[in-house]
Design a protein around this motif. Structure first.
Motif, PDB file in Angstrom:
ATOM      1  N   ALA A 122     -16.309   0.428 -46.214  1.00 17.70           N
ATOM      2  CA  ALA A 122     -16.798   1.773 -46.546  1.00 17.70           C
ATOM      3  C   ALA A 122     -17.634   1.744 -47.819  1.00 17.70           C
ATOM      4  O   ALA A 122     -18.720   2.353 -47.876  1.00 17.70           O
ATOM      5  CB  ALA A 122     -15.616   2.737 -46.693  1.00 17.70           C
ATOM      6  N   ILE A 126     -21.479   2.655 -48.279  1.00 15.56           N
ATOM      7  CA  ILE A 126     -21.877   3.700 -49.233  1.00 15.56           C
ATOM      8  C   ILE A 126     -22.964   3.182 -50.166  1.00 15.56           C
ATOM      9  O   ILE A 126     -24.009   3.820 -50.363  1.00 15.56           O
ATOM     10  CB  ILE A 126     -20.657   4.197 -50.038  1.00 15.56           C
ATOM     11  CG1 ILE A 126     -19.722   5.010 -49.135  1.00 15.56           C
ATOM     12  CG2 ILE A 126     -21.101   5.043 -51.237  1.00 15.56           C
ATOM     13  CD1 ILE A 126     -18.370   5.305 -49.756  1.00 15.56           C
ATOM     14  N   LEU A 160     -18.623  12.322 -54.326  1.00 13.63           N
ATOM     15  CA  LEU A 160     -18.240  11.667 -53.077  1.00 13.63           C
ATOM     16  C   LEU A 160     -17.142  12.484 -52.416  1.00 13.63           C
ATOM     17  O   LEU A 160     -16.073  12.688 -52.993  1.00 13.63           O
ATOM     18  CB  LEU A 160     -17.730  10.243 -53.344  1.00 13.63           C
ATOM     19  CG  LEU A 160     -17.090   9.518 -52.147  1.00 13.63           C
ATOM     20  CD1 LEU A 160     -18.107   9.310 -51.030  1.00 13.63           C
ATOM     21  CD2 LEU A 160     -16.494   8.181 -52.576  1.00 13.63           C
ATOM     22  N   ILE A 162     -14.408  12.582 -49.642  1.00 15.61           N
ATOM     23  CA  ILE A 162     -13.608  11.777 -48.725  1.00 15.61           C
ATOM     24  C   ILE A 162     -13.007  12.730 -47.689  1.00 15.61           C
ATOM     25  O   ILE A 162     -12.235  13.616 -48.032  1.00 15.61           O
ATOM     26  CB  ILE A 162     -12.463  11.044 -49.460  1.00 15.61           C
ATOM     27  CG1 ILE A 162     -13.027  10.156 -50.574  1.00 15.61           C
ATOM     28  CG2 ILE A 162     -11.607  10.260 -48.483  1.00 15.61           C
ATOM     29  CD1 ILE A 162     -13.613   8.859 -50.128  1.00 15.61           C
ATOM     30  N   THR A 172     -10.410   3.859 -50.419  1.00 18.64           N
ATOM     31  CA  THR A 172     -11.837   4.076 -50.676  1.00 18.64           C
ATOM     32  C   THR A 172     -12.032   4.883 -51.949  1.00 18.64           C
ATOM     33  O   THR A 172     -12.911   4.579 -52.775  1.00 18.64           O
ATOM     34  CB  THR A 172     -12.491   4.792 -49.485  1.00 18.64           C
ATOM     35  OG1 THR A 172     -12.306   4.019 -48.290  1.00 18.64           O
ATOM     36  CG2 THR A 172     -13.986   4.998 -49.718  1.00 18.64           C
ATOM     37  N   SER A 215     -17.797  10.475 -46.807  1.00 13.13           N
ATOM     38  CA  SER A 215     -17.241   9.282 -46.148  1.00 13.13           C
ATOM     39  C   SER A 215     -16.104   9.718 -45.237  1.00 13.13           C
ATOM     40  O   SER A 215     -15.153  10.363 -45.675  1.00 13.13           O
ATOM     41  CB  SER A 215     -16.742   8.283 -47.201  1.00 13.13           C
ATOM     42  OG  SER A 215     -16.373   7.058 -46.604  1.00 13.13           O
ATOM     43  N   HIS A 217     -12.880   9.459 -42.841  1.00  9.56           N
ATOM     44  CA  HIS A 217     -11.668   8.643 -42.698  1.00  9.56           C
ATOM     45  C   HIS A 217     -10.575   9.362 -41.913  1.00  9.56           C
ATOM     46  O   HIS A 217      -9.402   8.988 -42.019  1.00  9.56           O
ATOM     47  CB  HIS A 217     -11.142   8.254 -44.080  1.00  9.56           C
ATOM     48  CG  HIS A 217     -12.119   7.463 -44.882  1.00  9.56           C
ATOM     49  ND1 HIS A 217     -12.379   6.127 -44.657  1.00  9.56           N
ATOM     50  CD2 HIS A 217     -12.962   7.841 -45.886  1.00  9.56           C
ATOM     51  CE1 HIS A 217     -13.308   5.712 -45.500  1.00  9.56           C
ATOM     52  NE2 HIS A 217     -13.678   6.734 -46.254  1.00  9.56           N
ATOM     53  N   VAL A 243     -21.332   8.434 -44.284  1.00  8.34           N
ATOM     54  CA  VAL A 243     -20.758   7.117 -43.992  1.00  8.34           C
ATOM     55  C   VAL A 243     -19.554   7.311 -43.082  1.00  8.34           C
ATOM     56  O   VAL A 243     -18.747   8.223 -43.293  1.00  8.34           O
ATOM     57  CB  VAL A 243     -20.344   6.395 -45.295  1.00  8.34           C
ATOM     58  CG1 VAL A 243     -19.531   5.144 -45.002  1.00  8.34           C
ATOM     59  CG2 VAL A 243     -21.584   6.051 -46.119  1.00  8.34           C
ATOM     60  N   ASN A 244     -19.449   6.467 -42.060  1.00  4.99           N
ATOM     61  CA  ASN A 244     -18.321   6.575 -41.129  1.00  4.99           C
ATOM     62  C   ASN A 244     -17.756   5.200 -40.814  1.00  4.99           C
ATOM     63  O   ASN A 244     -18.448   4.344 -40.238  1.00  4.99           O
ATOM     64  CB  ASN A 244     -18.758   7.270 -39.835  1.00  4.99           C
ATOM     65  CG  ASN A 244     -17.590   7.591 -38.921  1.00  4.99           C
ATOM     66  OD1 ASN A 244     -16.425   7.417 -39.277  1.00  4.99           O
ATOM     67  ND2 ASN A 244     -17.892   8.062 -37.715  1.00  4.99           N
ATOM     68  N   THR A 245     -16.480   4.991 -41.201  1.00  4.46           N
ATOM     69  CA  THR A 245     -15.765   3.767 -40.832  1.00  4.46           C
ATOM     70  C   THR A 245     -14.508   4.116 -40.033  1.00  4.46           C
ATOM     71  O   THR A 245     -13.621   3.274 -39.874  1.00  4.46           O
ATOM     72  CB  THR A 245     -15.362   2.962 -42.081  1.00  4.46           C
ATOM     73  OG1 THR A 245     -14.625   3.813 -42.982  1.00  4.46           O
ATOM     74  CG2 THR A 245     -16.575   2.403 -42.798  1.00  4.46           C
TER      75      THR A 245
END
Length: 337
Positions: A122, A126, A160, A162, A172, A215, A217, A243-245
């Protein structure tokens, strides 16, 4: 313990890194393995009674190619002897947990074992998205030195967001703080980290409206599929980074491409996709997309930790101690003081 008195375990897929630990299951159980075949063959074998004495099933993520998803249909074919299903993966959208629960089957996954590796990816994405890293990477491989490399962004002071403060989200957040991010998050409820707060808890709407980087999650579920859609993107800041994990279907990929092409989304960093292994051509052709092929946990160390945890779940279950990491849907909530 004689062989005839041992419970039976079925392993779907291949153990690659924890072979010694897997071999040790034979001390407490009779183990059979299926490493190839088709869903149709597996269902025929179930109906023919081939696995009638199986108590626990252990499965790898890739074994879906052998059996298909553990959906209501497949679960209905399992013999009554099956009481435990141990899945190798933090995400378990390949399994219909509701159908398992209805049949009295306990399900485990591998939380914790994947946190560090996925959080590292991640952060990689980023930082890569902040620099639009694919553009200079492409240029240097084409002999163009920097080519059309644009100015990137520094993380210092950026907000950021989350989305989902579980184990991976928390890992992260801790890493991101070291880069100077101002961390905020949205989860089902506020979460405190081992060293205090992990960031500011905000509503979903505030996270969308105020984050410079988002991001993802959260786990995939009916409630999260398509969570980031056109309506969600419309609420975000102009020039947001995504962002995608977690899981691809959490983002409406066509909507993401539209907003990336319009400039609403400045850049993206993706390890997961809506229709894996198919990737939207609008992402593949966009230089502002940093893309990885679902490699968040693809390290020797993490893969072994995951395999060991799956094996430990099986051993604990067949020796009468229950699953070690049963999925939360099947775990009663802790009583609050």
């Amino acid at each position: 313990m004689s062989s005839s008195s041992k419970p039976s375990v079925l392993m779907l897929g291949e153990v690659i890194h924890a072979k010694a630990e897997f071999a040790a299951i034979s001390d407490v159980a009779n183990v059979s393995s299926v490493t190839s075949g088709t869903r149709e063959q597996f269902l025929r074998d179930l109906d023919a009674g081939v696995y009638n004495d199986i108590v626990a099933i252990s499965r790898t993520y890739d074994s879906v190619a052998i059996t298909g998803r553990f959906d209501e249909e497949l679960i209905s074919h399992l013999p009554p002897s099956v009481k435990f299903l141990s899945h190798n993966g933090a995400g378990y959208d390949q399994i219909d947990v509701h159908a398992c629960t209805a049949r009295g089957i306990s399900v485990s996954n591998t939380p914790g074992a994947v946190n560090d590796a996925t959080a590292n990816v991640a952060l990689f994405l980023i930082l890569g998205a902040l620099r639009r890293a694919w553009i200079p990477q492409t240029a240097i491989r084409a002999g163009e030195w920097r080519g059309a490399t644009p100015l990137g962004r520094d993380p210092n002071g950026l907000k950021l967001g989350i989305l989902g403060m579980g184990g991976i989200g928390a890992a992260t957040a801790r890493r991101a703080a070291a880069f100077g991010f101002d961390v905020q998050y949205h989860s089902r409820k506020p979460v405190a980290g081992p060293d205090g707060k992990l960031g500011k808890y905000v509503s979903f709407e505030e996270l969308l409206k105020t984050s410079d980087v988002i991001s993802v999650h959260v786990p995939q579920s009916p409630a999260t599929i398509g969570l980031l859609n056109d309506a969600a993107f419309a609420q975000m800041k102009d020039g947001v980074i995504i962002v995608n994990t977690a899981r691809g279907p959490i983002i409406d990929e066509a909507a993401l491409v539209r907003n990336l092409e319009s400039g609403k989304v400045w850049s993206v960093g993706l390890d997961v996709y809506e229709q894996e292994p198919k990737v939207h051509p609008g992402l593949l052709s966009n230089p502002n997309a940093v893309l990885l092929p679902h490699v968040g946990t693809v390290t020797v160390d993490t893969q072994k930790r995951m395999e060991v945890l799956v094996i430990d779940n099986v051993k604990s279950a067949v020796t009468g101690k229950g699953l070690l990491t049963q999925v939360p849907e099947q775990t009663p909530p802790k009583a609050s003081l």
